[in-house]
Write an enzyme that holds these catalytic residues in place. Structure first.
Site, short mmCIF file in Angstrom:
data_model
loop_
_atom_site.label_atom_id
_atom_site.label_comp_id
_atom_site.label_asym_id
_atom_site.label_seq_id
_atom_site.Cartn_x
_atom_site.Cartn_y
_atom_site.Cartn_z
N ASP A 125 1.81 -3.03 21.28
CA ASP A 125 1.26 -2.96 19.92
C ASP A 125 0.02 -3.86 19.79
OD1 ASP A 125 1.72 -1.99 17.07
OD2 ASP A 125 1.56 -4.16 16.79
N LYS A 144 -4.02 -2.75 19.22
CA LYS A 144 -4.92 -3.31 18.20
C LYS A 144 -6.22 -3.80 18.85
CE LYS A 144 -1.18 -4.50 15.09
NZ LYS A 144 -0.15 -5.45 14.75
N1 LIG Z 1 5.69 -2.26 9.58
C1 LIG Z 1 4.49 -2.78 9.49
O1 LIG Z 1 4.31 -3.92 9.09
C2 LIG Z 1 3.30 -1.97 9.89
C3 LIG Z 1 3.44 -0.70 10.38
N2 LIG Z 1 2.36 0.03 10.74
C4 LIG Z 1 2.57 1.37 11.25
O2 LIG Z 1 3.22 2.16 10.27
C5 LIG Z 1 3.84 3.27 10.91
C6 LIG Z 1 5.22 3.49 10.29
O3 LIG Z 1 6.03 2.37 10.52
P1 LIG Z 1 7.46 2.25 9.80
O4 LIG Z 1 7.38 2.78 8.43
O5 LIG Z 1 7.93 0.88 10.02
O6 LIG Z 1 8.33 3.27 10.69
P2 LIG Z 1 9.76 3.91 10.32
O7 LIG Z 1 10.47 4.11 11.61
O8 LIG Z 1 10.43 3.13 9.27
O9 LIG Z 1 9.38 5.35 9.72
C7 LIG Z 1 8.79 6.34 10.49
C8 LIG Z 1 8.84 7.62 9.72
O10 LIG Z 1 8.08 8.60 10.45
C9 LIG Z 1 8.86 9.80 10.53
N3 LIG Z 1 8.45 10.58 11.69
C10 LIG Z 1 8.62 10.30 13.00
N4 LIG Z 1 8.09 11.28 13.76
C11 LIG Z 1 7.59 12.20 12.90
C12 LIG Z 1 6.91 13.45 13.06
N5 LIG Z 1 6.67 13.96 14.26
N6 LIG Z 1 6.54 14.12 11.95
C13 LIG Z 1 6.78 13.64 10.71
N7 LIG Z 1 7.42 12.47 10.50
C14 LIG Z 1 7.81 11.76 11.57
C15 LIG Z 1 10.29 9.30 10.61
O11 LIG Z 1 11.17 10.36 10.31
P3 LIG Z 1 12.67 10.38 10.90
O12 LIG Z 1 13.42 9.38 10.06
O13 LIG Z 1 13.09 11.77 10.69
O14 LIG Z 1 12.58 9.98 12.34
C16 LIG Z 1 10.23 8.21 9.53
O15 LIG Z 1 10.34 8.77 8.26
C17 LIG Z 1 3.89 2.93 12.40
O16 LIG Z 1 2.91 3.68 13.08
C18 LIG Z 1 3.51 1.43 12.45
O17 LIG Z 1 2.81 1.07 13.61
C19 LIG Z 1 1.08 -0.44 10.63
C20 LIG Z 1 0.85 -1.69 10.14
C21 LIG Z 1 1.96 -2.58 9.77
N1 LIG Z 2 4.67 -4.18 14.45
C1 LIG Z 2 3.37 -4.52 13.98
C2 LIG Z 2 3.21 -4.05 12.57
C3 LIG Z 2 1.81 -3.89 12.22
O1 LIG Z 2 1.02 -3.25 12.88
C4 LIG Z 2 3.18 -6.03 14.02
O2 LIG Z 2 4.17 -6.73 14.26
O3 LIG Z 2 2.06 -6.50 13.81
#
Ligand SMILES: NC(=O)C1=CN([C@@H]2O[C@H](COP(=O)(O)OP(=O)(O)OC[C@H]3O[C@@H](n4cnc5c(N)ncnc54)[C@H](OP(=O)(O)O)[C@@H]3O)[C@@H](O)[C@H]2O)C=CC1
Ligand SMILES: N[C@@H](CC=O)C(=O)O
Length: 379
Positions: free
Chosen positions: A235, A239
């Protein structure tokens, strides 16, 4: 001769009839970030309509298997998602937008899926703009990266991803502007991961085991859906690569030297097996902590350096280092990220951007910011 002043009929403006610009949004991924984003959208909708003359309308909410489709999805979306969803394909979502004559389209990618990213070209060719918190598209091959930009330009569409690095922090835009305005960036160094920041800040200061701190980071939603993506360094490496490419450097993911923090025996097991065996990380990290000199703490650091004026001159490193507790990196708290941006004109005094580097609320807010920026650009 008399001059008659004719009274002009007063122009009547019916404010109600002036149509707001309707932005039609499809949200893919309704996990930590996606769900909070949808709630924030509904919370802010009226205020945004008043202040920006924009109507933000969600017509699709989808996870990996099912989608809720409707011309105007309501704030009651969670309940509707349990009763009214259907299996779907991306083609069906695009078809829905077309048949309902929805304009000003944005597809939001809040997944961590590489499979989903393969649909970006289909979206762009069908008139969608893109906003993404998912880092995969920007860290796939340089060929894919460049073709995507070509396709966006050809279709006059936008792709915004401010949350890819530093969650809600205004980092990518700042770097883009510095670079575009000719301020030569010579190095970017710092703690790029909110989850690893939280883990090492807490672990260095507190008595708890490494696995107990890691579990908390997973629980509060700082980690990737598969926390091994954080712990193996991918990850942070992503970045670094995203920032390198913003500087027009031609690096591939394979160019990055990454220190993997996962014990070898747990690298290839399933996510479930890994999560059941987190205690296996305790002894190795306790030893690292014990071996630190007095006043030193552990930090997981990304470093983009080398000759950044040459397309292939950059060096990208990701590693666990010990730093003085009194340094900027050593002083970090909570889940803060810290980015030191060195430039030719600022010399040894880097521009520093610091703040929450992970968490669903700040990330969702950053995605919402991208939606608003994009909405302004859509004419
Ligand atoms: N958490 C953080 O602080 C940060 C996160 N991010 C990014 O945000 C994104 C989401 O993270 P987060 O919300 O924690 O992840 P989650 O695992 O909580 O949620 C992921 C979601 O994506 C869905 N999904 C997976 N594959 C597909 C697909 N092929 N088509 C449609 N939907 C899909 C999942 O559905 P299902 O439940 O059916 O699998 C689920 O609803 C990641 O890419 C992460 O890197 C970026 C910056 C900070
Ligand atoms: N898993 C990531 C979330 C944001 O991109 C982190 O820990 O920074």
């Amino acid at each position: 001769m008399s001059t008659e002043i004719l009274e002009q009929p007063k122009a009547r403006i019916n404010l109600g009839a002036l149509k707001k610009k309707q932005i039609n949004i499809a949200v893919f991924g309704r996990g930590n970030v996606g769900s909070v984003l949808i709630d924030q959208l509904f919370e802010r909708k009226n205020e945004i309509a008043k202040r920006r003359d924009l109507e933000l309308n969600i017509f699709c909410i989808a996870n990996s298997k099912t989608a809720l489709l409707g011309q105007h999805i309501s704030a009651n979306w969670k309940e509707e998602f349990t009763t009214k969803t259907q299996c779907y394909s991306i083609t069906e979502v695009i078809h829905f937008a077309k048949t309902n004559q929805l304009k000003n389209l944005i597809a939001i990618d809040n997944t961590a899926s590489s499979e989903f990213v393969n649909h970006y070209p289909e979206f762009i060719n069908s008139g969608f703009n893109l906003v993404s918190s998912n880092k995969i598209a920007n860290t796939s091959s340089l060929k894919f990266y460049q073709e995507l930009r070509g396709l966006l330009a050809k279709n006059e569409k936008e792709y915004l991803y401010e949350t890819n690095v530093g969650a809600g922090l205004p980092l990518i835009d700042t770097i883009k502007l510095l670079h575009l305005s000719g301020e030569n960036i010579t190095r970017i160094k710092g703690v790029f991961s909110g989850s690893l920041s939280y883990i090492f800040n807490s672990f260095s200061e507190e008595e708890g085991t490494f696995s107990s701190v890691l579990k908390k980071a997973i629980y509060v939603g700082y980690t990737e859906p598969d926390p091994r993506e954080d712990l193996c360094g991918n990850d942070v490496a992503r970045k670094l690569l995203i920032l390198a490419r913003e500087l027009d450097l031609h690096n591939e993911f394979e160019d990055i030297s990454i220190q993997n923090l996962i014990p070898k025996e747990l690298r290839k097991v399933s996510k479930e097996t890994f999560l059941k065996n987190l205690e296996a990380l305790d002894v190795p990290f306790q030893i690292k902590k014990k071996n630190l000199n007095k006043g030193q703490v552990l930090r997981y650091v990304g470093d983009l350096h080398g000759d950044l004026s040459k397309e292939d001159g950059a060096i990208l490193d990701v590693s666990l280092v010990s730093v003085s507790k009194n340094s900027a990196l050593g002083n970090l708290q909570g889940s803060d990220s810290l980015f030191e941006i060195y430039t030719e004109n600022y010399g040894n005094h880097p521009i520093i951007i610091q703040g929450a580097g992970a968490g669903s609320k700040v990330t969702a807010r950053g995605v919402l910011g991208d939606i608003l920026r994009l909405s302004d650009k859509i004419k």
